[in-house]
Write a protein that holds these residues in place. Structure first.
Motif, PDB file in Angstrom:
ATOM      1  N   GLU A  96      77.390  43.005  63.727  1.00 43.91           N
ATOM      2  CA  GLU A  96      76.302  44.163  63.516  1.00 43.91           C
ATOM      3  C   GLU A  96      76.630  45.120  62.352  1.00 43.91           C
TER       4      GLU A  96
ATOM      5  N   SER B 222      72.114  37.843  66.534  1.00 43.33           N
ATOM      6  CA  SER B 222      72.147  39.148  65.687  1.00 43.33           C
ATOM      7  C   SER B 222      72.244  38.645  64.386  1.00 43.33           C
TER       8      SER B 222
ATOM      9  N   GLU C 231      62.482  50.478  70.391  1.00 44.51           N
ATOM     10  CA  GLU C 231      63.317  50.966  69.608  1.00 44.51           C
ATOM     11  C   GLU C 231      64.137  51.634  70.389  1.00 44.51           C
TER      12      GLU C 231
ATOM     13  N   MET D 191      68.430  51.700  66.635  1.00 53.34           N
ATOM     14  CA  MET D 191      68.408  50.280  66.864  1.00 53.34           C
ATOM     15  C   MET D 191      67.217  49.582  67.167  1.00 53.34           C
TER      16      MET D 191
ATOM     17  N   GLY E 247      70.616  42.841  59.175  1.00 53.33           N
ATOM     18  CA  GLY E 247      69.928  43.616  60.013  1.00 53.33           C
ATOM     19  C   GLY E 247      68.345  43.358  60.105  1.00 53.33           C
TER      20      GLY E 247
ATOM     21  N   LYS F 142      71.272  57.816  65.162  1.00 52.81           N
ATOM     22  CA  LYS F 142      71.184  56.443  65.070  1.00 52.81           C
ATOM     23  C   LYS F 142      70.269  55.466  66.077  1.00 52.81           C
TER      24      LYS F 142
ATOM     25  N   PRO G 196      69.339  42.076  68.891  1.00 49.43           N
ATOM     26  CA  PRO G 196      69.704  43.324  68.289  1.00 49.43           C
ATOM     27  C   PRO G 196      69.556  43.354  66.865  1.00 49.43           C
ATOM     28  N   ASN G 197      68.900  44.480  66.230  1.00 46.50           N
ATOM     29  CA  ASN G 197      68.785  44.738  64.872  1.00 46.50           C
ATOM     30  C   ASN G 197      69.678  45.679  64.170  1.00 46.50           C
ATOM     31  N   LYS G 198      69.644  45.657  63.029  1.00 39.66           N
ATOM     32  CA  LYS G 198      70.642  46.866  62.347  1.00 39.66           C
ATOM     33  C   LYS G 198      70.646  48.141  62.884  1.00 39.66           C
ATOM     34  N   ILE G 199      71.877  48.931  63.078  1.00 42.84           N
ATOM     35  CA  ILE G 199      71.531  50.251  63.265  1.00 42.84           C
ATOM     36  C   ILE G 199      71.686  51.207  62.138  1.00 42.84           C
TER      37      ILE G 199
END
Length: 425
Positions: free
Chosen positions: A117, A346, A228, A389, A351, A387, A369-372
């Motif tokens: 990630e 992932s 989110e 995600m 991301g 932060k 899960p996507n980019k933080i």
């Protein structure tokens, strides 16, 4: 001189045919005994067929991408001496051993596992002593790429030392595609270069991926839900754990996400399930055998973390690293690639805002899960940088209702936003 017909041997229980994914010789070539002549792909592995005799290739049966039945003639070799029955039996035993033990496309240098990630902060590493830059010839010999990428580059006349990998040190098919599209300037924004059309035969692992994905979309009515999640506290907890990890592996966010997934699943058994279309039967699994989608040079492979619910975050981190490395180097076993009940995918540093992942049939759900990233948010009435995600889940609407998927993600969100609950009994 005599002609020896090299027949495709029995290369595994239940295997009736294999696909020709690469020829290493052509008609007229001289070959030595034990020299590789072709790569054949089965459901279990890619196996190199080695010539059992020395001689001259006079016939090759099939093109790359063709399926060949067990017992069919693969090649005809003109030779001075034919092998006896005992030698032919030894050849078959050797090929069977390759299916069980050998990697599919192991490179001469093993890559470090990629971080799964995007992290918003990078911990400083000790400065390394400067090394002299290698010469041009040395650089060419140190290019990291799989045999499949090297062969394709050679066929296209591309010098791999001129191709820049977009992530890590290894050149992948995607990097070669970018180079072919935009030339040496493909990393420069706005650069473009016309090239001729290219037709590629879909073979090997790429064909199997295409067949599986088509079957999944054809049979499964997908829907995707995206939420989110504020992972500020999760990232802080991860930093604290890493600061006191000792000789244990450094944690990425994925082991924490997996631990949270496992902790929430008992209340939502319809998510950790498989669906048998023909029998019309859903199996809700007690154990979590979590598939972990891993990008390799030959395509997407999904090794499985067995009994993930019984592992702590450190054990999960070690298993993620081990399975990712095994998948990328072609060393993953059939046992490690089957039996998944739920999949996590992932895009790593790429991301993205949201994903709509395709379910790994016969499973009924896949989590992405996507980019933080850091985003402005209102916290207790005040503007703050947090932060964040985005997390996606795709579900099989025949088994999972939208309300159930949303409820599950909200339960997962609660744990990820309050990470102490992940470790609470």
């Amino acid at each position: 001189m005599a002609k020896f017909s090299f027949k495709l041997p029995d290369i595994g229980e239940g295997i009736a045919e294999a696909e020709i994914v690469a020829w290493h010789v052509k008609v007229g070539d001289e070959v030595e005994e034990d020299q590789g002549i072709a790569d054949m792909m089965t459901d279990k592995a890619t196996v190199e067929m080695e010539s059992p005799v020395s001689g001259t290739i006079v016939e090759l049966n099939g093109e790359e991408g063709d399926m060949l039945a067990i017992g069919s003639v693969l090649a005809v070799i003109e030779t001075d001496e034919l092998p006896d029955e005992e030698e032919e039996a030894a050849i078959a035993d050797k090929v069977k051993a390759q299916v069980d033990d050998e990697p599919e496309d192991a490179d001469e240098a093993e890559p470090e596992p990629e971080e799964p990630e995007e992290e918003t902060a990078v911990e400083p590493e000790p400065a390394a002593e400067a090394e002299p830059k290698p010469s041009t010839e040395e650089a060419k010999t140190r290019v990291l790429a799989s045999p499949a990428v090297r062969k394709r580059a050679a066929d296209l006349g591309v010098d791999l030392s001129q191709v820049k990998p977009q992530t890590g040190d290894r050149i992948r098919h995607s990097d070669l595609d970018q180079y072919l599209t935009y030339g040496a300037t493909y990393l420069t924004p706005g650069a473009s270069k016309k090239r001729d059309d290219e037709e590629l035969k879909v073979i090997g692992l790429r064909r199997k991926i295409a067949e599986n994905m088509a079957a999944s979309k054809r049979h499964i009515p997908h829907f995707t839900y995206v939420e989110e999640i504020d992972v500020t506290e999760l990232e802080a907890a991860r930093a604290d754990l890493n600061a006191t990890r000792g000789d244990r592996p450094k944690l990425t966010v994925l082991p924490l996400i997996i631990a949270a997934i496992c902790k929430t699943l008992p209340e939502f058994p319809m998510i950790n399930a498989t669906y048998d279309d023909e029998a019309g039967r859903v199996t809700r699994h007690g154990a979590v055998h979590l598939g972990m989608a891993t990008q390799t040079d030959t395509g997407l492979i999904v090794p499985v973390i067995k009994n993930a619910q019984d592992k702590n975050v450190w054990q999960l981190a070690m298993e993620i690293a081990r399975l990712s490395d095994a998948a990328r180097t072609g060393k993953a076993t059939q046992e490690e690639l089957t039996g998944g009940t739920l999949t996590l995918t992932s895009l790593g540093p790429l991301g993205g805002i949201a994903t709509t992942p395709v379910i790994n049939r016969p499973q009924v759900a896949i989590i992405g899960p996507n980019k933080i990233v850091e985003r402005p948010a209102i916290v207790d009435g005040e503007l703050a940088i947090r932060k964040q995600m985005n997390l996606s889940i795709s579900c099989d609407h025949r088994v999972v209702d939208g309300y159930d998927a949303a409820s599950y993600v909200q339960a997962l969100k609660r744990l990820l936003e309050t990470p102490v609950l992940i470790f609470a009994d």
